[in-house]
Design an enzyme around this catalytic site. Structure first.
Site, mmCIF file in Angstrom:
data_model
loop_
_atom_site.group_PDB
_atom_site.id
_atom_site.type_symbol
_atom_site.label_atom_id
_atom_site.label_comp_id
_atom_site.label_asym_id
_atom_site.label_seq_id
_atom_site.Cartn_x
_atom_site.Cartn_y
_atom_site.Cartn_z
ATOM 1 N N SER A 241 -3.504 2.412 -3.941
ATOM 2 C CA SER A 241 -2.124 2.841 -4.142
ATOM 3 C C SER A 241 -1.325 1.596 -4.515
ATOM 4 C CB SER A 241 -1.564 3.496 -2.879
ATOM 5 O OG SER A 241 -1.443 2.557 -1.845
ATOM 6 N N GLU B 168 1.784 -0.007 6.960
ATOM 7 C CA GLU B 168 0.890 1.108 6.652
ATOM 8 C C GLU B 168 -0.155 1.274 7.750
ATOM 9 O OE1 GLU B 168 -0.793 0.541 2.769
ATOM 10 O OE2 GLU B 168 1.179 0.439 1.817
ATOM 11 N N GLU C 138 4.818 7.710 1.160
ATOM 12 C CA GLU C 138 5.084 6.434 0.502
ATOM 13 C C GLU C 138 5.763 5.568 1.556
ATOM 14 O OE1 GLU C 138 4.945 3.592 -2.311
ATOM 15 O OE2 GLU C 138 4.097 5.603 -2.559
ATOM 16 N N ASP D 245 0.847 5.954 -0.354
ATOM 17 C CA ASP D 245 0.293 4.893 0.489
ATOM 18 C C ASP D 245 -0.589 5.452 1.596
ATOM 19 O OD1 ASP D 245 1.544 2.745 -0.872
ATOM 20 O OD2 ASP D 245 3.416 3.184 0.181
#
EC number: 3.1.21.10
Length: 136
Positions: free
Chosen positions: A29, A9, A52, A39
């Protein structure tokens, strides 16, 4: 895997900033809240993305239908384009729309590397920098 997911991420947020998008990891999240949060949220004033994020060392990944449902709900409310951003080991990021995923008999979603390469988009295409013809 959580450690790798968080790192993925962060790496993707950095890449989005480099493409001219304001981007952030969505706080809470992944189940810490009942709100449908992806995310990553990103935008450049013209294009808004809800992503995501999934990372894997395997050639197949499964995604809970609840995560896809939450991504779609958030995107609809926010006005964002929903994507699943997948980082297969030794590959660049691949982005797919929820409709590109295959539904399993248990009503979750599955994605194989071959399908991801066939249907997926790269970061430049998702951010509007060029049109991808194929990832293979």
């Amino acid at each position: 895997m959580v450690k790798n997911g968080t790192r993925g991420e962060r790496d993707l947020v950095k890449l989005l900033w480099e493409k001219g998008f304001a981007a952030m990891r969505a706080p809470a999240s992944g189940g810490a809240t009942k709100k449908p949060l992806p995310d990553i949220i990103a935008g450049n004033g013209e294009i808004y993305l809800a992503i995501e994020v999934k990372t894997t060392a395997r050639e197949r990944i499964y995604i809970d239908s609840e995560k896809i449902g939450a991504l779609l709900r958030f995107s609809d409310i926010f006005g964002a384009r929903p994507y699943i951003g997948i980082k297969f080991r030794y590959r660049d990021w691949i982005f797919l729309s929820p409709g590109d995923l295959e539904l399993t008999p248990s009503s979750n979603y599955r994605l194989d590397l071959d399908i991801a390469l066939e249907r997926g988009r790269d970061l430049d295409e998702v951010t509007g920098n060029h049109r991808q013809t194929r990832l293979r």
